[in-house]
Design an enzyme around this catalytic site. Structure first.
Site, short mmCIF file in Angstrom:
data_model
loop_
_atom_site.label_atom_id
_atom_site.label_comp_id
_atom_site.label_asym_id
_atom_site.label_seq_id
_atom_site.Cartn_x
_atom_site.Cartn_y
_atom_site.Cartn_z
N GLU A 38 0.81 -1.22 0.00
CA GLU A 38 0.00 0.00 0.00
C GLU A 38 0.85 1.28 0.00
O GLU A 38 0.37 2.33 0.43
CB GLU A 38 -0.95 0.00 1.20
CG GLU A 38 -1.94 -1.16 1.15
CD GLU A 38 -3.17 -0.85 1.96
OE1 GLU A 38 -4.19 -0.46 1.36
OE2 GLU A 38 -3.11 -0.99 3.19
N HIS A 50 -0.93 5.57 7.75
CA HIS A 50 -2.08 4.73 7.41
C HIS A 50 -2.29 3.75 8.55
O HIS A 50 -1.37 3.01 8.92
CB HIS A 50 -1.83 3.96 6.11
CG HIS A 50 -2.84 2.89 5.88
ND1 HIS A 50 -4.20 3.13 5.86
CD2 HIS A 50 -2.70 1.55 5.68
CE1 HIS A 50 -4.84 2.00 5.65
NE2 HIS A 50 -3.97 1.02 5.55
N HIS A 66 -5.28 1.15 10.98
CA HIS A 66 -6.55 0.42 11.11
C HIS A 66 -7.14 0.67 12.50
O HIS A 66 -7.65 -0.25 13.14
CB HIS A 66 -6.34 -1.09 10.94
CG HIS A 66 -5.63 -1.51 9.70
ND1 HIS A 66 -4.99 -2.72 9.59
CD2 HIS A 66 -5.45 -0.90 8.51
CE1 HIS A 66 -4.45 -2.83 8.39
NE2 HIS A 66 -4.71 -1.74 7.71
N HIS A 77 -11.67 -0.51 6.18
CA HIS A 77 -10.22 -0.62 6.08
C HIS A 77 -9.49 0.18 7.17
O HIS A 77 -8.68 -0.37 7.90
CB HIS A 77 -9.82 -0.15 4.68
CG HIS A 77 -8.37 -0.34 4.35
ND1 HIS A 77 -7.91 -0.43 3.06
CD2 HIS A 77 -7.27 -0.42 5.12
CE1 HIS A 77 -6.59 -0.58 3.08
NE2 HIS A 77 -6.18 -0.58 4.31
#
Lengths: 271, 271, 271, 271
Positions: free
Chosen positions: D81, D100, D102, D182
């Protein structure tokens, strides 16, 4: 006497016990087993001991899949619920590791009618149909102890038959079954995979509960809608992508129990 | 002067204090006692001290069950609420240990009309009828301090009489009583059992709250149904199975406070 | 130069910073101050530093209550919000310590219309009328930064005037004020008392939220009833009983930050 | 070979990985990158490794913003990613760090229709309009893996274009985008700022969920009102005030991972 291969897998099993305790998937109860890589008709499971305290080959028994009997009857015995493990191995050729836990995040889904489904990509393996729920009461026979334990071959087989199968009969889809008023059982092709499934089923349950409570108190409409789950294809594709990469979390989890345990977690097989 | 038997049980009592703090059943308040195994008319209880800091025989008093008086009036005094302990011992011959806690998971059940019931097999001992709730306000007399504390024999006896009894009067069923706006009291046949009951009452409350919030916001029907509790027989049978096995969690909990406390938990009686 | 009395109180202030961080009442922000016991017109407050890192007399300033100015303008400056402290001291003669926090448990009560009230005896000091909520927006003047900070004497005075007073004007009742979209301010007669009030306000908020969600999703009646709070007298009597006993939790909390911090918490004044 | 400036920023990047893990913003997955201060067309990102275990310059790659390719193709590769990072840098000249995650607190907002908004001053940067939610399903093309991963330039660009812009196109407002099923992506002008935004988005989500559940179960009116968010100006002014002060939390967080990690967190660049 014991091969390097077996020693290595027992060491991984000890570590898996510690990881599942460290992350509160297991408390003083619950267990994880692994199929014998050198003899597909037996599996390894700790003696009756809290998972955090499993620390050596002496703490682990070899059991026969056919009836969950001990190959060496002189050793301290394994858990009453060893039939959970034996019957799942019996039914599914490609299952090589089984976890049984009382995850407090998952338990509410065993006693409500809310289906446990994939809310994000990491637990995509849970799919969009709801994890099956095994209610042992349907299998009680007259005179049975109704203690909810899977304590014989008949009840183990009933549990194993509750798993969904998909295109093949060799591995369940999803790899988990809820157990009403008790916990859940999770299957993996390896110890690492069974741990991964257990950890992210736990995580998914927590997030799904938060999402439902958030959405339903916010909208307060009484309609059973609002939370957007992964589609079947998204769940399938996400797991296909994650599957080869589960060494990444394992490496972290292994390191955590080596460093953060302050002497609680001992793995003599790593020396 | 003190027998090895007494030293051993005081050491277990110190460890129990640490376990209940480590798992957040107790904070700076709350207490656990044990009946004197060599004199059924007295019991042991810490002096007024945070449970985590109880560490030696010097921290523990012997008290008379008849009136919660100190056998040695020269020592630092025990808690104002020692009458919780004395009156439960007085009423139930087979109670040998008592815990009083302010568990934040259990407290909501003391101030709502939601009955606390067994959601899974580990706390099966809670049964299916709801744990009784003692409201001290019903027992206030004119001029009483209304501080919610059980600070005399009369209030202790009122609390003890709130426990349910079943076939026998020697041990309560369930082994817990909620205390409105205050916490709960838990009885055991041994220290280990009282700790086990306290830990899993705490766990059950957390899971039951999650299940109710999940089910009721999801279905939003307004009906008081949906969560499936254990049946009376399931709770009874589950406890019968678990009862002889509680050494397993104790062994873990003991090890946790020995290793994870970083010097907070000191048990001089273990040296 | 500095008296033993002052050194002792600054050491207690350092420990209080650590305790409030250890128990997540403060994170990287928030602060606790103490009135100068030798000069009632000044108070001590850390320089702008995360509470966990306050560790020596060098980290603490003396400020004038009249305008929150620094008595020594050459030192690194204290927090922008020092006016919270100065104005509360100015209004209440018997307030000797002030805490300002962003407790995540309490924050929801600052942005909803649910009154924060005593659910059990330990936070009985919160009473049965709901803790007042200070909305700074009512006090903005044209051109003001609307950053929600209490950054001058005018806003500090507005906050201080939001506290309820009871029979006397020298100490607020309850000893806390919510701050909309921001956090809360808590007053104590001593550091230990301000910490006690902060800890149990935090605990009460958590338990009250659980109780409301449990009761209201369970009954789902739409009626604003169901949770049973302490009566005014119960709250008052419970605090009267607890007040002389707060050395017990302090002793625990002090020991926790001495043992559990792994080097994070340093108090050079304890050497 | 590597400048002191670069070594310093890589050390900060290692620390940021540890901080985000310590505070549960990242688990075994997720990542943080930084734009090369000496070459605005490249950025630094760890190889595919759990954030807690990133510990040296060897663990960090330099990638080209144009296509997320590795400048040195002989090194172990970075995350699938990495296009999340490259495309955000490409779109916004003033973004110098990207996270990024979760976050389990934020995830429910990605699958419900509840807008994530600023509930208190620390996350004032979130504003009052709701953080945009990127649904990757809108960008799937036939034959695409539907694994929810942002695994190419096209999907990265779609994500980057979901950020809101305000008066300028050089930095997004708010600095976050949710990712359905996500997690989220967060942008900062520096590593410290990206970490700050990530931490307080996480905190805001937790508090907002508590406030909604508290308010809506309490009032049970079915109206979508009750929780009072920050106004647009309050959010803007609060962030303007906080922006120059984020060294304070960074200093704490840095110290926490240095002291509390028990050997889990290793930063070789700090030696």
């Amino acid at each position: 006497m014991v091969s390097a291969n077996i020693t290595s897998i027992l060491s991984t099993l000890v570590t898996a016990n510690h990881i599942l305790h460290y992350h509160s998937v297991l408390d003083a109860y619950g267990h994880i087993s692994v199929r014998n890589p050198e003899n597909a008709s037996t599996f390894f499971l700790a003696r009756s001991l809290a998972p955090a305290l499993v620390s050596s080959a002496e703490d682990i028994n070899e059991l026969n899949i056919v009836d969950a009997s001990h190959t060496d009857t002189n050793r301290p015995r394994s858990f009453v619920e060893r039939f959970i493990h034996s019957e799942i191995y019996k039914r599914f050729d490609n299952v090589n590791s089984v976890v049984h836990s009382h995850s407090p995040q998952v338990l509410p889904y065993t006693i409500t009618d809310v289906p446990l489904k994939a809310t994000y990509h990491m637990p995509g393996f849970l799919g969009d149909q709801g994890v099956p729920n095994f209610d042992i009461a349907e299998f009680y026979e007259p005179g049975d102890d109704q203690d909810l334990l899977v304590s014989n071959t008949r009840l183990g087989a009933a549990l194993a038959s509750t798993f969904n199968v998909n295109s093949t009969n060799s591995f369940p889809d999803p790899p988990a079954v809820l157990m009403r008023g008790h916990g859940l059982a999770v299957a993996g092709q390896s110890i690492e995979q069974a741990v991964f499934f257990s950890m992210y089923t736990h995580s998914n349950a927590e997030i799904q509960s938060s999402a439902i409570e958030l959405q339903h108190t916010f909208s307060n409409t009484g309609e059973r809608s609002g939370v957007q789950y992964l589609t079947a294809q998204e769940g399938r594709d996400a797991w296909a992508t994650n599957k080869p990469l589960i060494v990444r979390p394992w490496e972290l989890w292994h390191r955590e129990v080596q460093t953060m345990g302050q002497g609680l977690y001992v793995n003599e097989l790593e020396q």
